[in-house]
Write a protein that holds these residues in place. Sequence first.
Motif, mmCIF file in Angstrom:
data_model
loop_
_atom_site.group_PDB
_atom_site.id
_atom_site.type_symbol
_atom_site.label_atom_id
_atom_site.label_comp_id
_atom_site.label_asym_id
_atom_site.label_seq_id
_atom_site.Cartn_x
_atom_site.Cartn_y
_atom_site.Cartn_z
ATOM 1 N N VAL A 120 47.867 -2.150 -2.047
ATOM 2 C CA VAL A 120 48.185 -2.369 -3.461
ATOM 3 C C VAL A 120 49.666 -2.674 -3.618
ATOM 4 N N LEU A 121 50.520 -1.891 -2.965
ATOM 5 C CA LEU A 121 51.962 -2.115 -3.065
ATOM 6 C C LEU A 121 52.336 -3.488 -2.509
ATOM 7 N N GLU A 122 51.703 -3.868 -1.421
ATOM 8 C CA GLU A 122 51.952 -5.188 -0.836
ATOM 9 C C GLU A 122 51.595 -6.301 -1.828
ATOM 10 N N GLN A 123 50.457 -6.162 -2.517
ATOM 11 C CA GLN A 123 50.031 -7.169 -3.494
ATOM 12 C C GLN A 123 50.997 -7.229 -4.680
ATOM 13 N N VAL A 124 51.417 -6.069 -5.169
ATOM 14 C CA VAL A 124 52.336 -6.010 -6.308
ATOM 15 C C VAL A 124 53.673 -6.646 -5.927
ATOM 16 N N LYS A 125 54.183 -6.321 -4.745
ATOM 17 C CA LYS A 125 55.450 -6.884 -4.295
ATOM 18 C C LYS A 125 55.353 -8.410 -4.170
ATOM 19 N N LYS A 126 54.227 -8.889 -3.681
ATOM 20 C CA LYS A 126 54.021 -10.332 -3.547
ATOM 21 C C LYS A 126 54.098 -11.010 -4.912
ATOM 22 N N SER A 134 60.906 -0.432 -3.686
ATOM 23 C CA SER A 134 59.551 -0.222 -4.206
ATOM 24 C C SER A 134 59.037 1.134 -3.750
ATOM 25 N N TRP A 135 58.069 1.658 -4.486
ATOM 26 C CA TRP A 135 57.428 2.921 -4.116
ATOM 27 C C TRP A 135 56.032 2.955 -4.725
ATOM 28 N N ILE A 136 55.167 3.808 -4.171
ATOM 29 C CA ILE A 136 53.827 4.015 -4.718
ATOM 30 C C ILE A 136 53.400 5.445 -4.423
ATOM 31 N N HIS A 137 52.718 6.061 -5.376
ATOM 32 C CA HIS A 137 52.147 7.394 -5.178
ATOM 33 C C HIS A 137 50.891 7.225 -4.329
ATOM 34 N N MET A 138 50.772 7.949 -3.244
ATOM 35 C CA MET A 138 49.729 7.711 -2.242
ATOM 36 C C MET A 138 48.347 8.224 -2.621
ATOM 37 N N GLU A 139 48.236 9.016 -3.682
ATOM 38 C CA GLU A 139 46.934 9.537 -4.084
ATOM 39 C C GLU A 139 46.516 8.924 -5.405
ATOM 40 N N ALA A 140 45.256 8.482 -5.464
ATOM 41 C CA ALA A 140 44.721 7.930 -6.705
ATOM 42 C C ALA A 140 44.545 9.060 -7.713
ATOM 43 N N GLU A 141 44.742 8.732 -8.985
ATOM 44 C CA GLU A 141 44.589 9.727 -10.042
ATOM 45 C C GLU A 141 43.802 9.117 -11.200
ATOM 46 N N PRO A 142 43.199 9.947 -12.040
ATOM 47 C CA PRO A 142 42.424 9.412 -13.161
ATOM 48 C C PRO A 142 43.333 8.793 -14.218
ATOM 49 N N GLY A 165 72.841 -9.981 -10.742
ATOM 50 C CA GLY A 165 73.786 -8.900 -10.522
ATOM 51 C C GLY A 165 73.399 -7.563 -11.128
ATOM 52 N N SER A 166 72.371 -7.511 -11.951
ATOM 53 C CA SER A 166 71.928 -6.229 -12.510
ATOM 54 C C SER A 166 70.562 -5.867 -11.936
ATOM 55 N N THR A 167 70.290 -4.573 -11.898
ATOM 56 C CA THR A 167 69.028 -4.092 -11.359
ATOM 57 C C THR A 167 68.036 -3.838 -12.487
ATOM 58 N N GLU A 168 66.840 -4.416 -12.360
ATOM 59 C CA GLU A 168 65.743 -4.162 -13.292
ATOM 60 C C GLU A 168 64.725 -3.289 -12.572
ATOM 61 N N GLN A 169 64.197 -2.298 -13.291
ATOM 62 C CA GLN A 169 63.190 -1.423 -12.703
ATOM 63 C C GLN A 169 61.917 -1.480 -13.535
ATOM 64 N N PHE A 170 60.773 -1.459 -12.835
ATOM 65 C CA PHE A 170 59.465 -1.524 -13.464
ATOM 66 C C PHE A 170 58.575 -0.447 -12.881
ATOM 67 N N GLU A 171 57.727 0.111 -13.721
ATOM 68 C CA GLU A 171 56.643 0.978 -13.264
ATOM 69 C C GLU A 171 55.355 0.176 -13.377
ATOM 70 N N PHE A 172 54.401 0.462 -12.486
ATOM 71 C CA PHE A 172 53.110 -0.220 -12.576
ATOM 72 C C PHE A 172 51.982 0.773 -12.353
ATOM 73 N N ILE A 173 50.819 0.401 -12.878
ATOM 74 C CA ILE A 173 49.589 1.160 -12.670
ATOM 75 C C ILE A 173 48.558 0.157 -12.182
ATOM 76 N N ALA A 174 47.941 0.446 -11.022
ATOM 77 C CA ALA A 174 46.979 -0.458 -10.412
ATOM 78 C C ALA A 174 45.663 0.262 -10.152
ATOM 79 N N ASP A 175 44.561 -0.430 -10.378
ATOM 80 C CA ASP A 175 43.228 0.104 -10.123
ATOM 81 C C ASP A 175 43.065 0.374 -8.626
ATOM 82 N N ALA A 176 42.686 1.593 -8.268
ATOM 83 C CA ALA A 176 42.554 1.985 -6.861
ATOM 84 C C ALA A 176 41.353 1.322 -6.193
ATOM 85 N N GLN A 177 40.370 0.915 -6.959
ATOM 86 C CA GLN A 177 39.166 0.327 -6.380
ATOM 87 C C GLN A 177 39.355 -1.153 -6.067
ATOM 88 N N THR A 178 40.098 -1.880 -6.910
ATOM 89 C CA THR A 178 40.248 -3.321 -6.722
ATOM 90 C C THR A 178 41.673 -3.750 -6.410
#
Length: 109
Positions: A35-41, A52-60, A81-94
């Motif tokens: 999932v992290l690889e796909q998001v980074k791409k 980049s980072w990802i929480h390794m356990e799926a949650e509801p 020159g400035s850093t932008e940060q994003f959070e993401f939520i991805a479906d664990a099944q797909t």
Amino acid sequence: MNWKSFFMGAAVGLIGGYVVKEVIDQKTNVSPEKVLEQVKKQFKQNGPISGSWIHMEAEPYEKQQIHYRVYKGGISKNNNGSTEQFEFIADAQTGTLLVVRPLTGDLVS
């Protein structure tokens, strides 16, 4: 009927059923690394990523009254020159992105 044989067969059946369930569950979920690889791409299409980072356990998670199992993570990008940060939520099944949220802005979905 021999009770010893009956209980041995029942135990083997329960253990076998549990193992099959675990194998099926693993095959229906995308790994958090994938999932992290796909998001980074997807993010790299608009410039380089600095972290980049990802929480390794799926949650509801619930979105518009639909229940998911999700991975949550984040991406950092350098933009002029400035850093932008994003959070993401991805479906664990797909592995599909459900939500992308800039840490300093409004929700983008």
